[in-house]
Design an enzyme around this catalytic site. Sequence first.
Site, PDB file in Angstrom:
ATOM      1  N   PRO A   7     -80.268   3.700  20.582  1.00 43.65           N
ATOM      2  CA  PRO A   7     -79.688   4.047  19.282  1.00 43.65           C
ATOM      3  C   PRO A   7     -80.552   3.563  18.137  1.00 43.65           C
ATOM      4  O   PRO A   7     -80.221   2.598  17.447  1.00 43.65           O
ATOM      5  CB  PRO A   7     -78.344   3.316  19.307  1.00 43.65           C
ATOM      6  CG  PRO A   7     -78.626   2.096  20.135  1.00 43.65           C
ATOM      7  CD  PRO A   7     -79.610   2.532  21.184  1.00 43.65           C
ATOM      8  N   MET A   8     -81.680   4.236  17.899  1.00 47.33           N
ATOM      9  CA  MET A   8     -82.620   3.793  16.868  1.00 47.33           C
ATOM     10  C   MET A   8     -82.157   4.264  15.492  1.00 47.33           C
ATOM     11  O   MET A   8     -82.245   5.448  15.173  1.00 47.33           O
ATOM     12  CB  MET A   8     -84.017   4.320  17.183  1.00 47.33           C
ATOM     13  CG  MET A   8     -84.597   3.789  18.471  1.00 47.33           C
ATOM     14  SD  MET A   8     -86.161   4.582  18.908  1.00 47.33           S
ATOM     15  CE  MET A   8     -85.577   6.153  19.563  1.00 47.33           C
ATOM     16  N   GLU A   9     -81.701   3.325  14.690  1.00 47.56           N
ATOM     17  CA  GLU A   9     -81.170   3.650  13.366  1.00 47.56           C
ATOM     18  C   GLU A   9     -82.266   4.234  12.489  1.00 47.56           C
ATOM     19  O   GLU A   9     -83.368   3.699  12.398  1.00 47.56           O
ATOM     20  CB  GLU A   9     -80.588   2.373  12.725  1.00 47.56           C
ATOM     21  CG  GLU A   9     -79.649   2.646  11.569  1.00 47.56           C
ATOM     22  CD  GLU A   9     -80.374   2.719  10.241  1.00 47.56           C
ATOM     23  OE1 GLU A   9     -79.888   3.453   9.352  1.00 47.56           O
ATOM     24  OE2 GLU A   9     -81.403   2.061  10.095  1.00 47.56           O
ATOM     25  N   GLN A  68     -71.749   4.248  18.905  1.00 44.21           N
ATOM     26  CA  GLN A  68     -71.973   2.813  18.766  1.00 44.21           C
ATOM     27  C   GLN A  68     -71.398   2.315  17.440  1.00 44.21           C
ATOM     28  O   GLN A  68     -71.612   2.934  16.390  1.00 44.21           O
ATOM     29  CB  GLN A  68     -73.462   2.480  18.814  1.00 44.21           C
ATOM     30  CG  GLN A  68     -73.723   0.969  18.767  1.00 44.21           C
ATOM     31  CD  GLN A  68     -75.193   0.616  18.717  1.00 44.21           C
ATOM     32  OE1 GLN A  68     -75.818   0.713  17.673  1.00 44.21           O
ATOM     33  NE2 GLN A  68     -75.748   0.192  19.851  1.00 44.21           N
ATOM     34  N   CYS A  98     -78.975  -5.486  16.437  1.00 45.97           N
ATOM     35  CA  CYS A  98     -79.759  -4.968  15.321  1.00 45.97           C
ATOM     36  C   CYS A  98     -80.386  -6.116  14.524  1.00 45.97           C
ATOM     37  O   CYS A  98     -79.684  -7.014  14.054  1.00 45.97           O
ATOM     38  CB  CYS A  98     -78.882  -4.125  14.397  1.00 45.97           C
ATOM     39  SG  CYS A  98     -79.786  -3.475  12.963  1.00 45.97           S
ATOM     40  N   LYS A 139     -74.803  -3.951  23.466  1.00 51.03           N
ATOM     41  CA  LYS A 139     -76.263  -4.115  23.443  1.00 51.03           C
ATOM     42  C   LYS A 139     -76.585  -5.420  22.720  1.00 51.03           C
ATOM     43  O   LYS A 139     -76.093  -5.663  21.614  1.00 51.03           O
ATOM     44  CB  LYS A 139     -76.930  -2.940  22.726  1.00 51.03           C
ATOM     45  CG  LYS A 139     -78.464  -2.964  22.780  1.00 51.03           C
ATOM     46  CD  LYS A 139     -79.039  -1.653  22.239  1.00 51.03           C
ATOM     47  CE  LYS A 139     -80.547  -1.561  22.501  1.00 51.03           C
ATOM     48  NZ  LYS A 139     -81.334  -2.428  21.617  1.00 51.03           N
ATOM     49  N   GLY A 200     -86.883  -2.674  26.287  1.00 48.19           N
ATOM     50  CA  GLY A 200     -87.979  -3.379  25.636  1.00 48.19           C
ATOM     51  C   GLY A 200     -89.324  -3.180  26.305  1.00 48.19           C
ATOM     52  O   GLY A 200     -89.490  -3.481  27.489  1.00 48.19           O
ATOM     53  N   GLY A 223     -86.689   3.278  23.662  1.00 49.06           N
ATOM     54  CA  GLY A 223     -86.585   3.522  22.232  1.00 49.06           C
ATOM     55  C   GLY A 223     -87.882   4.051  21.666  1.00 49.06           C
ATOM     56  O   GLY A 223     -88.144   5.242  21.672  1.00 49.06           O
TER      57      GLY A 223
END
Length: 307
Positions: A7-9, A68, A98, A139, A200, A223
């Site tokens: 979930p990359m903002e 999310q 985050c 997460k 990661g 990601g």
Amino acid sequence: MRVVLAPMEGVADAFMRKLLTDIGGYDLCVSEFIRIVDQLLPRKVYRRMCPELNNGSKTESGTPIRVQLLGQDPQWMAENAYRAISMGSHGLDLNFGCPARTVNKNLGGASLLRDPESIYKIVKEVRGAVPNEQILSAKIRLGWDCKSRCVEIAQAICSAGAKELVVHARTKEEGYKPPAHWQYIKLIKDAIDIPVIANGEIWSKADYLKCKEISGCDDVMVGRGAIAIPNLARVLKGADKMSWLEVKEQLVKYSEFETRGPKEKYYPRRIKQWLRYIAMQYVECEALFIRVRAVKQTKEIVALLSE
């Protein structure tokens, strides 16, 4: 194995999710976080952030998506979690990882890693609101500025009723600097009895195999690697890396969509960010990235990509 899109903002919006899942290989997507403060958000907010809710909570290619939430108030998190589930989300994910300064200064995201008891209370309250047949996942990172409490944090989440945990193998203070400390994921995996997904520094099949060996996790979340190699999910499952020509076709497709409507103002920054990551994996992209970085107007950028 399962491959989950992170979930990359500001990056993995609905169209990026469509683009990558159309290419294939993803088993699940997690939406950009929806910030919860002190109210039950209207349904239109959920539909804006996760328009796939209008399609059975799946991308057009059929990949399920999970909403999310990010916040620190257990009651409001629970009420909004129930709303997301009632609108069709495939489970519910909680963001405790985050690293953004604006989020952390308001006691959201990774800032909660300093207080496992608060994380426990949030997960417990949300679990009570989310039907048991729905997956409640979380997460996390390994901690705020040290890794000494990573197992304690994971155990708090597990004992509160979560059914799945994604671990980004760095602390908040480490940001995105390599390496990822996959060995700590193994410590967490051995300490709890729910599925753990590793996250990661997974940029290739070799990275995946090394991560699997060290962390003990079959499942991974990708990601930045997913935008550096648009078919990374398929690569991890045995396919060849897509060609530069195929990548360029995806860039043009993305540009055609993102330069229409209200998101157009974000396009120059987003496409430059994307090209920077692609240039790490495709030498052919380096010259294009340099040229695009030198211009500011959307039309000029699109013209360069279309050459």
